[in-house]
Design a protein around this motif. Structure first.
Motif, PDB file in Angstrom:
ATOM      1  N   PRO A 361       0.818  -1.223   0.000  1.00  0.00           N
ATOM      2  CA  PRO A 361       0.000   0.000   0.000  1.00  0.00           C
ATOM      3  C   PRO A 361       0.848   1.268   0.000  1.00  0.00           C
ATOM      4  O   PRO A 361       1.935   1.305   0.581  1.00  0.00           O
ATOM      5  N   ARG A 362       0.349   2.281  -0.663  1.00  0.00           N
ATOM      6  CA  ARG A 362       1.001   3.591  -0.698  1.00  0.00           C
ATOM      7  C   ARG A 362       0.076   4.630  -0.083  1.00  0.00           C
ATOM      8  O   ARG A 362      -1.152   4.495  -0.100  1.00  0.00           O
ATOM      9  N   ASN A 363       0.675   5.695   0.430  1.00  0.00           N
ATOM     10  CA  ASN A 363      -0.083   6.825   0.989  1.00  0.00           C
ATOM     11  C   ASN A 363      -1.121   6.351   2.007  1.00  0.00           C
ATOM     12  O   ASN A 363      -2.287   6.771   1.967  1.00  0.00           O
ATOM     13  N   GLU A 364      -0.692   5.461   2.899  1.00  0.00           N
ATOM     14  CA  GLU A 364      -1.630   4.943   3.904  1.00  0.00           C
ATOM     15  C   GLU A 364      -2.112   6.061   4.826  1.00  0.00           C
ATOM     16  O   GLU A 364      -1.382   7.007   5.127  1.00  0.00           O
ATOM     17  N   ARG A 498     -20.793   7.398  18.072  1.00  0.00           N
ATOM     18  CA  ARG A 498     -19.962   6.210  18.090  1.00  0.00           C
ATOM     19  C   ARG A 498     -18.636   6.467  17.372  1.00  0.00           C
ATOM     20  O   ARG A 498     -18.575   7.244  16.425  1.00  0.00           O
ATOM     21  N   PRO A 499     -17.579   5.802  17.794  1.00  0.00           N
ATOM     22  CA  PRO A 499     -16.283   5.944  17.118  1.00  0.00           C
ATOM     23  C   PRO A 499     -16.251   5.136  15.826  1.00  0.00           C
ATOM     24  O   PRO A 499     -16.918   4.112  15.689  1.00  0.00           O
ATOM     25  N   GLU A 500     -15.462   5.634  14.877  1.00  0.00           N
ATOM     26  CA  GLU A 500     -15.333   4.974  13.585  1.00  0.00           C
ATOM     27  C   GLU A 500     -13.861   4.952  13.185  1.00  0.00           C
ATOM     28  O   GLU A 500     -13.150   5.944  13.343  1.00  0.00           O
ATOM     29  N   LEU A 501     -13.406   3.816  12.650  1.00  0.00           N
ATOM     30  CA  LEU A 501     -12.056   3.691  12.119  1.00  0.00           C
ATOM     31  C   LEU A 501     -12.110   3.858  10.604  1.00  0.00           C
ATOM     32  O   LEU A 501     -12.884   3.176   9.925  1.00  0.00           O
ATOM     33  N   SER A 502     -11.284   4.751  10.088  1.00  0.00           N
ATOM     34  CA  SER A 502     -11.172   4.962   8.647  1.00  0.00           C
ATOM     35  C   SER A 502      -9.759   4.618   8.219  1.00  0.00           C
ATOM     36  O   SER A 502      -8.790   5.145   8.779  1.00  0.00           O
ATOM     37  N   TYR A 503      -9.663   3.762   7.212  1.00  0.00           N
ATOM     38  CA  TYR A 503      -8.347   3.329   6.737  1.00  0.00           C
ATOM     39  C   TYR A 503      -8.358   3.376   5.213  1.00  0.00           C
ATOM     40  O   TYR A 503      -9.170   2.718   4.563  1.00  0.00           O
ATOM     41  N   GLY A 504      -7.432   4.163   4.626  1.00  0.00           N
ATOM     42  CA  GLY A 504      -7.362   4.289   3.184  1.00  0.00           C
ATOM     43  C   GLY A 504      -5.946   4.173   2.687  1.00  0.00           C
ATOM     44  O   GLY A 504      -4.988   4.471   3.407  1.00  0.00           O
ATOM     45  N   PHE A 505      -5.824   3.752   1.417  1.00  0.00           N
ATOM     46  CA  PHE A 505      -4.496   3.604   0.824  1.00  0.00           C
ATOM     47  C   PHE A 505      -4.639   3.572  -0.695  1.00  0.00           C
ATOM     48  O   PHE A 505      -5.734   3.339  -1.246  1.00  0.00           O
TER      49      PHE A 505
END
Length: 685
Positions: A361-364, A498-505
């Protein structure tokens, strides 16, 4: 013989009035052709197997009914021009002994003949061009072209009955007009003059005030959501104001020109100005109709073309990363906290999937956040769902989505080194502005705004929402969640922050492989189950490439529908201008005949015609361009809802649209002015 008498009489009426009926039939056939083509495209099976095809079908399906209702309204309007010219002929028939019952039979046959001719020719042209338009649409959507020719039975039958209903209503309107007229009024209908409307100054001032308010709304609104709410109100205000100004303004213009002796008492201007003064009410209404239709074409092509040519900008803004993974930790009240172990577990599982694909992955970018909808005004956040749902014009500008992001995640993702004191926050706004020094929660917690930040991760989330968004970067996300939940618990049992996890790449994969990777991640995340730990778990996985076709399909469908509707509106514009010229030409024929007998040459007539037509023709076009200029800020806000913020592109599209339409408008002026000149100069019978 008696059986064929009325059809023959009806056909002779159409043939002898071909100067009036031919453009009318051509326009009806054009409407039929457009109705069949757009219905054919909305139902073609190719879209069912094409990426983005469902969005295109939805847009085109809406266009089917738009064209049908516009055809009804427009043909009812233009049919009045035909009836006005035929009333004298019907009056003569009535004097010769033909009762209104038999005149109604003639009118019935005329309507039936026009319907059959228009329907047959329109459907033949529609079928002939349907494949060409299908190929154009498929190319716009970057789909695979097929060369199988077909006729859509459903589109054919729907077109037949839609226009059968339209022509039935045209017939009823004509019969009602015929039975309400007496013989004298029928004979004099062609020579009935129009008086300037009374109290025209009051009407004109009211129109100017109404137009000024509409312009103010268009240029002053900053929120795209508010622009969407006010758009149709502003459109109605502009339409009413345009009619008021053109009706009253044309009267005032003639009076001003008549009082200017140096201008009025010239052979180029005397006849044209005096003839216009007789029919200013109808003349102004016709010019206003041309202006409104021209504005509709310009605005429609500006919006549709900007969306299509800016589709890539919109796609990149909506999906800044190749793949985005969102996971919500929706917990019951007793266990509202997420755990770091859950976050680590999710990231590890996604990493395993990427390893199986050999992806680096790039630009995580990964971060935690929480959000809540509410009203943000006067320095307070009112997190009340009922007030949000019941928002009106007064409170709509305050509705927003508020995101809380921990400072640690912000610094890591943005490469920053910000520090915050207790209850201090950084702020970033999307589609709105916030200039107050602090934000007070319902429970009394106050977040002091340390400074505005120009960029922030997660803005793509905001791009999904139609309402504005405010991002607050705080030291402790748990404190923000607890503060919000303590207040929200009293409002609604299920309305819990509520909490949320955001993960992008980003990846270096091709389109197909990236979509496969996103599907694999989606399947893996679906298998995670935290329900046994006191809460419920939800997720969403997005891929830019998976949504590319749908984005281009939607915008391509909008462009295609906008182009077809623009052609329909151009039909209407040309026909209104043509009938206006023809009708006024026959009314002015006797006046110019008298002037020729006292020495006016054909050259003088040409100059007088040009003087009159340039005076009235330029007004709708110039006014339409002014309308477009003031509508541009509101159109810009509406396009921002589609994540299009390339103002330079929109300005270029607007300039090209005005230029192309201006050339078309000049050609229409040339053709219709020649028709008017041939009537008043006596060069054609």
């Amino acid at each position: 013989m008696k059986l064929l008498f009325y059809p023959k009489l009806a056909w002779d009426g159409i043939r002898k009035n071909k100067r009036l009926y031919l453009p009318y039939i051509l326009t009806c056939a054009g409407m039929v052709m457009m109705q069949y083509i757009i219905h054919y495209l909305a139902a073609m099976p190719t879209l069912d197997h094409m990426a983005g095809g469902s969005s295109t079908k939805m847009v085109l399906g809406f266009g089917v009914w738009v064209i049908a209702f516009f055809a009804l309204a427009f043909l009812l309007y233009t049919n009045s021009f035909l009836m006005r010219r035929r009333q004298k002929e019907f009056g003569l028939y009535n004097i010769l002994g033909m009762g209104k019952k038999y005149l109604s039979t003639v009118l019935l046959w005329e309507t039936l003949m026009v319907y059959v001719i228009s329907l047959v020719s329109g459907i033949i042209c529609g079928i002939a061009l349907s494949k060409l338009t299908e190929l154009g649409l498929v190319r716009v959507l970057s789909g695979e072209v097929t060369y199988t020719f077909s006729v859509n039975r459903e589109a054919l039958l729907d077109t037949v009955w839609i226009f059968a209903v339209i022509f039935l209503l045209l017939l009823l309107k004509g019969l009602l007009s015929l039975w309400r007229m007496n013989v004298i009024s029928l004979l004099r209908s062609e020579n009935t003059g129009e008086k300037p409307p009374k109290a025209n100054y009051l009407l004109g001032v009211g129109g100017v005030v109404l137009l000024g308010l509409a312009y103010y709304i268009a240029v002053s609104i900053e929120s795209p959501l508010l622009a969407l709410s006010w758009f149709f109100i502003a459109v109605i205000m502009v339409i009413l104001a345009t009619y008021m100004i053109f009706i009253s303004g044309s009267v005032m213009l003639c009076r001003i020109l008549q009082k200017n002796k140096r201008y009025y008492y010239q052979k180029n201007h005397f006849v044209s100005v005096s003839s216009m003064a007789f029919r200013m009410k109808r003349n102004g209404a016709g010019l206003a109709s041309v202006c409104i239709l021209s504005t509709m074409v310009l605005v429609m092509m500006l919006g549709a073309s900007s969306l299509f040519f800016g589709a890539e900008d919109s796609l990149q803004a909506r999906y800044p990363k190749s793949i985005m993974v969102y996971t919500d930790f929706v917990s019951v009240k007793e266990n509202a906290e997420y755990t770091p172990e859950k976050v680590t577990h999710i990231l590890e599982e996604v990493g395993e999937v990427m390893d199986s694909f050999g992806v680096q992955p790039r630009n995580e970018e990964y971060y935690l956040s929480t959000k809540v909808a509410g009203l943000l005004r006067d320095g307070r956040l009112i997190a009340d769902r009922m007030q949000v749902n019941d928002a009106n014009m007064n409170t709509m500008n305050s509705v927003c989505q508020v995101y809380f992001i921990p400072l640690e995640d912000y610094n890591r993702c943005m490469g920053a080194s910000e520090t915050l004191g207790e209850h201090e926050a950084l702020i970033h706004c999307v589609r709105c502005r916030y200039d107050d020094a602090s934000i007070t929660m319902n429970d009394g917690t106050v977040w002091k705004i340390q400074k505005q930040v120009p960029e922030i991760m997660g803005s793509s989330n905001a791009a999904m929402d139609i309402i504005p968004s405010v991002f607050l970067v705080v030291n402790d996300l748990d404190e923000a969640v607890a503060s919000l939940n303590s207040e929200l618990d009293d409002i609604s049992e299920d309305y819990i922050c509520r909490p949320e996890l955001s993960y992008g790449f980003d990846t270096d994969l091709d389109t197909e492989a990236e979509i496969q990777l996103a599907d694999a991640i989606r399947r893996r995340v679906r298998e995670l189950d935290y329900t046994g730990e006191g809460g419920f778990y939800s997720y969403n996985v997005e891929s830019r490439e998976a949504n590319r076709a749908d984005c281009y399909g939607t915008y391509g469908g909008i462009l295609f529908l906008g182009s077809i509707l623009s052609v329909v509106f151009l039909f209407a514009t040309v026909l209104i201008i043509y009938y206006k010229q023809i009708t006024e030409g026959y009314e002015d024929e006797s006046r110019f005949d008298v002037m020729q007998k006292v020495g006016m040459t054909k050259k003088d007539i040409r100059k007088s015609v040009n003087s009159q037509l340039l005076t009235v023709f330029l007004l709708p076009f110039v006014t339409a361009v002014v309308h477009l200029g003031f509508a541009f800020p509101m159109v810009q806000k509406l396009l921002a809802l589609f994540n299009l913020r390339n103002v330079t592109l929109m300005i270029v599209v607007m300039a090209v649209t005005v230029l192309v339409f201006g050339v078309f408008y000049a050609l229409v002026y040339k053709l219709t002015s020649n028709a008017y000149y041939s009537i008043v100069s006596g060069s054609k019978e």
